[in-house]
Design an enzyme around this catalytic site. Structure first.
Site, PDB file in Angstrom:
ATOM      1  CG  ASP A 134      -2.143  -0.965   1.139  1.00  0.00           C
ATOM      2  OD1 ASP A 134      -2.518  -1.103  -0.024  1.00  0.00           O
ATOM      3  OD2 ASP A 134      -2.500  -1.609   1.953  1.00  0.00           O
ATOM      4  CG  ASP A 194      -7.717  -3.766  -3.741  1.00  0.00           C
ATOM      5  OD1 ASP A 194      -8.048  -4.648  -4.104  1.00  0.00           O
ATOM      6  OD2 ASP A 194      -8.273  -3.746  -2.488  1.00  0.00           O
TER       7      ASP A 194
HETATM    8  N1  GLY Z   1      -8.252  -2.765   0.024  1.00  0.00           N
HETATM    9  C1  GLY Z   1      -8.373  -1.500  -0.332  1.00  0.00           C
HETATM   10  C2  GLY Z   1      -9.800  -1.021  -0.406  1.00  0.00           C
HETATM   11  O1  GLY Z   1     -10.701  -0.878   0.710  1.00  0.00           O
HETATM   12  O2  GLY Z   1     -10.254  -0.441  -1.610  1.00  0.00           O
END
Ligand code: GLY
Length: 410
Positions: A134, A194
């Site tokens: 992230d 993601d």
């Molecule tokens: N996992 C990232 C989101 O909640 O979009």
């Protein structure tokens, strides 16, 4: 850039006066409202910045990613009526600074540039974090936008360092970046759609003067492998795919943030639509364009997609909460995709994005004043299966809403 909103108001008035609404009334109507929407958004974020600034420095928090006493606004705690501040290592910490960059771009107001710089600069420690994927998203939304919007190479070394750090999570045998979990975990190798959003940083760095082409190869490989294993034949996205590192095969599919393994979590679908559109922009590989169309056709043609264009939090959960953040990510992706595709198909994507943005700009979704801590969009869903942040404003919802409006204004 000083009087950008004033110029936009005059331009909108001129369009209205000449009656050039023929091609698409809905689009022209929304465009005519853009100056007013950006002005309101700017007011909201001035107030949000004022409320959050005294909370930027707090107690030292120890997270898996490291220790820090610096915090960024993430959302609003409806039950206690307080800002939800998160450590600079929280996965969305780049979105609030990113929204300030977008407001600087929209308004030309130097206030937003100085506040965007202040909130961006505290995120630099993310460049060294290896515990999840992230941090690369954090850095692209903050420092990446500083680079793009200011047109500077001042942050190139930091972005390149971030790409090097992300590369440590890449497994060349699988051809994938590990999304979640520690690098040394031999039992699980978890990947989520993601993750496609981080490939932009790899592409940006590989294109810098003297940039390492390895990063482009990693991004393409990750996108190809994800295309192969992450989607059902109809184009619906799965959330979590776990790979076996011995056999190099998928060992498990998990519902993750979705309702089930057989449905599509709306924001996961949106990340994938955005990710493949971005990969086409960065590589020119037509397979990514075709795939982005397939994923978008699934979303906009889904029988459970509400007529106002804001999806339920999962395509398999009709009647439950809507997710405004998924609509915002989709709208931004569709506007870019429409520009690449052109023709009738492009017009269809553009019209859908306009519908989504029109809904998000209505009082049902766009907040007035301080009702939700001066965030813009109501009704986001972060993680329904875990019971976290349901029907609430989300920093990334605002970020993609502003991005989409900027794309529309071009
Ligand atoms: N996992 C990232 C989101 O909640 O979009």
């Amino acid at each position: 850039m000083k009087n950008k909103i004033g110029t936009m108001i005059l331009a909108a008035a001129a369009v209205a006066a000449t009656g050039v609404f023929a091609k698409d009334d809905a689009e022209a109507a929304l465009k005519a409202r853009l100056p007013e929407i950006f002005a309101k958004a700017a007011d909201h974020y001035r107030a949000l910045d004022a409320a959050a600034t005294p909370l930027m420095k707090g107690k030292v928090a120890k997270m898996v990613e490291g220790k820090s006493d610096l915090y960024v606004p993430h959302g609003w705690k409806d039950n206690v009526g307080r800002l939800d501040m998160r450590s600079i290592f929280w996965w969305t910490s780049g979105n609030f600074p990113g929204s300030l960059w977008y407001l600087y771009k929209a308004t030309g107001d130097e206030f937003f540039k100085s506040r965007a710089l202040a909130w961006t600069s505290i995120l630099a420690p993310n460049a060294k974090v290896t515990t999840s994927h992230d941090f690369a998203y954090v850095m692209n939304c903050s420092f990446g936008n500083a680079k793009r919007i200011l047109g500077t190479d001042r942050y190139d070394a930091l972005l390149a360092e971030t790409a090097e750090t992300l590369a440590k999570r890449y497994d060349p045998r699988l051809g994938l970046i590990r999304s979640w979990g520690p690098i040394g975990d031999k039992k699980h190798f978890l990947v989520i759609p993601d993750n496609l959003m981080l490939l932009e940083l790899l592409e940006v760095v590989s294109k810098m003067p003297g940039g390492d082409k390895r990063f482009d190869e990693m991004a393409r490989s990750h996108a190809d492998m994800t295309m192969k294993h992450h989607f059902r034949a109809d184009g619906g996205a799965r959330h979590v795919v776990d790979y076996d590192q011995k056999t190099l095969r998928v060992q498990e599919i998990r519902r993750g943030q979705g309702a089930s393994c057989e449905t599509a979590w709306a924001r996961g679908q949106a990340w994938a639509m955005y990710g493949y559109t971005m990969m086409y922009r960065e590589t020119g590989d037509k397979r990514y364009l075709d795939f982005a169309c397939k994923l978008s056709d699934y979303a906009i043609g889904h029988p459970n997609m509400p007529s106002d264009g804001v999806p339920y939090w999962d395509f398999g959960a009709p009647g439950e909460e809507r997710d405004s953040s998924a609509a915002a990510v989709m709208a931004s992706a569709l506007l870019e995709l429409a520009g690449f595709v052109g023709g009738e198909k492009g017009a269809k994507y553009r019209a859908f994005a306009v519908k989504q943005l029109t809904t998000l700009s209505s009082p049902e979704y766009f907040s007035e004043g301080g009702e939700i801590g001066h965030f813009l969009l109501k009704h986001g869903v972060e993680h329904k299966p875990a019971g976290l942040k349901i029907d609430t404003p989300l920093d990334y919802g605002d970020y993609y809403y502003l991005e989409a409006l900027l794309r529309l204004s071009k």
